[in-house]
Design a protein around this motif. Structure first.
Motif: not given
Length: 205
Positions: A76-82, A149-153, A160-163
């Motif tokens: 499970c991957l996610s990018l969160r902002r605003g 992906v982490k650098n982009f975040a 950025f979250k990975m689980s």
């Protein structure tokens, strides 16, 4: 006569020094008593291969998906902002609706984060110190290294979250999602049944 001693290979992941972004994998393995030897055997790899991935953040998302599958879990991957969340909750089977360079599946969450925040390829490439062709290649092959992906975040203020989620939980989530959809459909014949099932389901959580 001396008996030949058996060499015991220790592979406790709790002692492996991992980058912060790889800790969810290390933690999931530790919590589920999965050691590096067990995972390597399941994947047809060497223990050194697994240790290398745990100690580095350059593993590709496609490989992380294979690791998740070997552990009977889902990546499970996610990018969160605003207040907006972009995740990889795509269908199990990629839709046959066009070439992957036009319709990314594995990294659709990254594409969505870029598109909905007006981050074009030149802007991302410049922020990450990469060539535009490198970013285009990610979408062409529908894959990318985790550290990118982490650098982009980090570059654009996303969390950025990975689980790793056990397959049983994934199935439960899908069933619950279906039940809620059927309730919203508002069919008078099935709505009372759906409501009763949901009441029992949500009380058991």
């Amino acid at each position: 006569m001396k008996t030949k001693s058996t060499k015991i290979i220790k592979s406790s992941v709790s002692k492996v020094q991992t980058p912060e972004v790889m800790k969810p994998l290390n933690d999931f393995m530790a919590q589920n008593s999965i050691n590096t030897r067990m995972l390597a055997d399941k994947m047809g790899l060497t223990r050194q291969n697994i240790l290398y991935m745990l100690k580095n953040d350059t593993t590709k998302l496609s490989m992380l998906e294979k690791i998740a599958e070997a552990m009977d879990s889902r990546l499970c991957l996610s990018l969160r902002r605003g207040g907006n969340v972009y995740d990889n909750t795509y269908p199990w089977t990629p839709p046959a609706c066009g070439p992957k360079d036009l319709v990314p599946v594995r990294i659709s969450f990254l594409n969505e984060a870029m598109t909905k925040n007006s981050l074009d390829i030149p802007k991302v490439a410049n922020a990450l110190g990469l060539k535009g062709g490198t970013i285009r290649h990610w979408f062409h092959v529908d894959d990318v290294q985790l550290n990118n992906v982490k650098n982009f975040a980090d570059a654009f203020g996303f969390e950025f979250k990975m689980s790793f989620k056990p397959i049983s939980e994934v199935y439960n989530d899908k069933v619950l999602e279906l039940l809620r959809y059927l309730r919203a459909y508002n069919n008078p014949c099935i709505r009372p049944l759906i409501e009763a099932i949901l009441d029992i389901w949500e009380m058991s959580d």
